[in-house]
Design an enzyme around this catalytic site. Sequence first.
Site, short mmCIF file in Angstrom:
data_model
loop_
_atom_site.label_atom_id
_atom_site.label_comp_id
_atom_site.label_asym_id
_atom_site.label_seq_id
_atom_site.Cartn_x
_atom_site.Cartn_y
_atom_site.Cartn_z
N GLN A 1 3.76 23.88 118.55
CA GLN A 1 2.41 23.98 117.97
C GLN A 1 1.74 22.86 118.36
O GLN A 1 0.50 23.34 118.97
CB GLN A 1 2.61 23.73 116.23
CG GLN A 1 3.25 25.06 115.80
CD GLN A 1 2.27 25.82 115.72
OE1 GLN A 1 0.98 26.06 114.95
NE2 GLN A 1 2.25 26.97 116.44
N GLU B 1 -3.31 23.03 114.28
CA GLU B 1 -4.87 22.88 114.61
C GLU B 1 -5.06 21.72 115.29
O GLU B 1 -5.82 21.57 116.46
CB GLU B 1 -5.74 23.27 113.86
CG GLU B 1 -5.47 24.98 113.26
CD GLU B 1 -6.43 25.25 112.22
OE1 GLU B 1 -7.43 25.90 112.21
OE2 GLU B 1 -5.67 25.57 111.01
#
Lengths: 706, 339, 190
Positions: free
Chosen positions: A594, A661
Amino acid sequence: MNTADRTGEGVVRLEGRAKVTGAARYAVEHPLDGCLHAWPVPAGIARGRITAIDTERALAEPGTVAVLSHENAPRLGEPEDPELFVLQSPRVAYRGQYVALAVAETPQAARAAAAAVRLEYAAEPHDVTLTGGHPGLYAPETVNGGYPTDRERGDFDMAFAASEFRLDTRYRIPPLHNHPMEPHASTAVWEGPRLRVYDSAQGAHAVQSELAALFGLEPERITVVSEHVGGGFGSKGTPRPQVVLACLAARETGRPVKLAVPRHQMAQIVGHRAATEQRVRIGADGAGQISALAHEVVTYSSTVREFTEQAATPSRTMYASPHSRTTHRVTRLDVPTPSWMRAPGECPGMFALESAMDELAVTTGIDPVEIRLRNDTAKEPDSGHPFSSRRLADCLREGARRFGWEGRDPRPGTRAEGRLLIGTGVAASGYPVYVAPARATARAEAAGGYRIEVDATDIGTGARTVLAQIAAEALAAPLDRIRIGIGNSDLPKGPVAGGSMGTASWGWAVHKACRALLRTLAEHSGPLPEEGLSAHADTSDDVAARSDAYARRAFGAQFAEVQVDMDTGETRLRRLLGVFAAGRVLNARTARSQFIGGMTMGVSMALTEHSTMDAEFGDFAERDLAMYHVAVNADVPDVQAYWLDEEDQELNPMGSKGIGEIGIVGTAAAVTSAVHHATGVRVRELPVLPESLLPGLAEWRRPAVV
Amino acid sequence: MRTFRYERASGDEAAVAAMAASPGARYLGGGTNLVDLMKLGVESPDVLVDVSRLPHTSVEHTGPGGLLIGAALSNSDLAADHTVRTRYPVLSQALLAGASGQLRNAATVGGNLLQRTRCPYFQDPGKPCNKRQPGTGCPAREGVHRNLAVLGASEHCVATHPSDMAVALAALDAGVHVLSGAATRTIPVTELLRLPGDEPERDSVLRHGDLITHVELSAVPEAAHSLYRKVRDRASYSFALVSVAAALETEGGVVRRVRLALGGVAHRPWRARTAEERLLGEPATAEAFAHAVDAELAPAEPLRDNAFKVPLVRNVAVSALSDLAARQSDGTARLPEAR
Amino acid sequence: MEAPVHASPVTLYVNGTARELVVDNRTTVLDALREQLDLTGAKKGCDHGQCGACTVLVDGLRMNSCLLFAVARDGARITTVEGLADGPELHPLQEAFLERDAYQCGYCTPGQLCSAVGVLEEMAAGRPSAVTAPEHPSGQAVPAGDTEIRERMSGNLCRCGCYVNIVRAVDDAAGAQAGAGHGGSEGGAW
């Protein structure tokens, strides 16, 4: 397959085998008898009205079953998002907006039929160009995320004027496109009064609720399946027009219909990160201490819907700034509707803020790591609340150590290898900790093992795996005893996979359901009933009861090294290293992916992604993957992600912050700061292109050019 | 995409005959560009004549040290050919700089030469384009043209030719064997591809049905000292902003033979003959290279957003020639030092 | 004159099995696989040869199946991601992708895997890439290594950002294939 985390490297994804063998089925890959194919027809003008539609040739194409337009499409109920009100009116709000749909027996026939639809328009003058002084600029009520449009603290103007060092810079980010590898795609099947939809979406329930409104159905009569989703990065966070079109076509034809948005239509139709122009002013003293910070954002939305990229919000939270002004202004253009793209607001805003921090470091002669440390704050400046945890300083120090930052000569252009100028740069990262209510069910099965159900979506984050791990931990059961169902609106409702809040939100519900199940099991005696024993959880109260006395945010620091060819201005990444503090990391293997994935997308944003609104036609010129340059493998030689242990009791039972994010936040500024270090050229408009650097490189090319 | 009839050509003559019978027919080679354009609606053939299985897939040595390359040979096979790699490295490098491994495996030599421009207006049938639809206008001049031509464009068209291979072939003075009706002729690659002028719809001088069967390279001794440089927006898998194919032979620090072709700057690979002529007999120095390339680029007429291509291609050409000069054994050429 | 025929019978040897089909001439190999043979492993990411998600092996060579008309590939041997494993035994590349977490959303993964199979074969066969030294002897195996793998895998876009993990995975498989003598990894996060 490694389903137990014996090594601490993290469990291998539960669906991994399905993905590497091609067995995982995505939205338009479910075999259905008699399935038709649909191909949308985009508007050929930027603003105006359709005056005539000629479908005769389209209907004459072999294999065409239907052509839908506002003239014959079934009427829809009012959706929350007006973009979904498709084929209901002759109005055209932007070029590329869907105005008709061809439905045919094969994909080839559908494409041919769509190409044969003839449309006539009454075109009106259009305006698709954002300018800093656009007359239509206004202050929206709020900006994306529900944040206030403007914030003022102290007296910015006075403090800025009184500052020893004053920085006043403007940064530009072009429109950016999510371009998940799987296009937005849907299969719709009407089964009597029920509607079944396979949709490439980040939240099945969100799709279900919009379809219910559009088609006047009870939500319970709609099942939306999003079991495997080929990426989204925000663009599948809410339903997109293709799912409505597929349902319309299926209803009209009485047969299942598949629709995958053609790649070259995506830039116009699925949302994008709006371009921003950002003015940042920083007033600081000789020690680099910020006293005044202003961050003013100008952006656009479409005429269909207001969406304001909240790019000034990071400046409300990152650094101590006694006097602060943060504002957003938006104008409505005849352009496609912008929407979420990975770390909306934070990502573009931090490019500006972190670039300005680097400029401040250069101006004051203070090391870029040090100047951030000097402006660190234990309290969120905007709210005044203490951070529940904030290890930005540790990330900066640990990153500097791992990267080898110490001893860096700050002068630009001091390192070269042959014709390559080398530079390094740093930027901070940050992302808010969101959480939303969710429900989940945990069932102990009579045959042994556990079944966990939650409408979570795994868009590649590893959510499926991590939720199973959370269940295993809560139940104190081995992971291979857990079966997990996600990605289906028939399952207990969970929020969209967005805002980096999935694991916290779904995981909390799973954790709670599992704990409840343990209590139920403890009270139960004898063999389990045939249907097993279930426990349900809903975290609405828990989420509401969270203390609002804290600011919650994940932090990180990224270090980039780039090379710039002094002859060509080609900039390539050499290495990128990030250190993050994001609460407890639940699966090292997928978490690292991620972080690295976000950082990689950030490299792409910094160096290759470039989109141009064509003023004459009103569409994005770089509309396909040959013209819109997503970084390729060769652009990303070395990306490393590390994280710090972070204990935070004010988050959720797992102690986790979101990680999907934060990796993209700050990357671009680290890269452009490295470009500055390499060349002395400050690039304030992304991406870094040869033409941005060539004029400034002439100096380094001496004596090659006379 | 319109429906089409498919014919697999059994031989060169049959292929030409099949084309002659259908004015709307197109040859199908690897299909990497044609299929793309058919899906976009830019090309709408009613017949496809498949020439990919014609037996033109070898690289043969010809008498005086040249090569005869089959037009149906894949780009990857040509790039991997030992003779090409050693005697014409510029060609192998150009091929490998193009597209991706997958595309190079499918794309043919003939098809590579005849690929169409990637101008965004050409590729969108919803917009005017003189190349696609003569007389409709060229929105690129005022519109999005960052990657379009700076040399040899016309008011009707500012497209660039996208091939890397063709730039190398232009530098090497390759000849293209064309079967035209019953006759075979050889067209220099520099003349095969044309400038837009008043007929931007014509990329090449070929007429309907003309079949490229081979590409011929004559002996080019200086090609042993050659290279291809490509500048692009990402590190791989993208079209050139500009590119340079260069070959250089020096003697005692003086240019004896030089070949220079520029890519990404014009409607066809731009053979830099002005620069070449200026350099012959001149000292092989960066200064001389820069002066010669400047003379070549003097007629450049960049548009609003592509003016950077002029200094860019100049820098790359100077750097490429300088590198070649430095490699020559006489050691008199000097490379500029980085600061 | 006969009426024009817009469909054709073809035989594709898919993952070792002869599949006889009648295809609309406009049908690509990708659409034939996905829509007619229900082999949905090969993905449609862009349908224009710009992303690599549709990569399959055609007569042993990796190609973008979205740009190949099935009718023109009559008789071809096609290997898709579904054909890489040997029964329950995964291909070493598939194992390496799992271990290195070289995928996230999974949509580019089948194309990455088929491409990687081709890459390893191309390197073993000594076929050069843009980053192979010009002086590397033709026909001699090109040593694997991050730079070679990155360049050769650049025809496969990954939007999730798995490139560094993909390189590790391909490098692992190259190492397994070549034994100890391969070029090796140049460092990184793992």
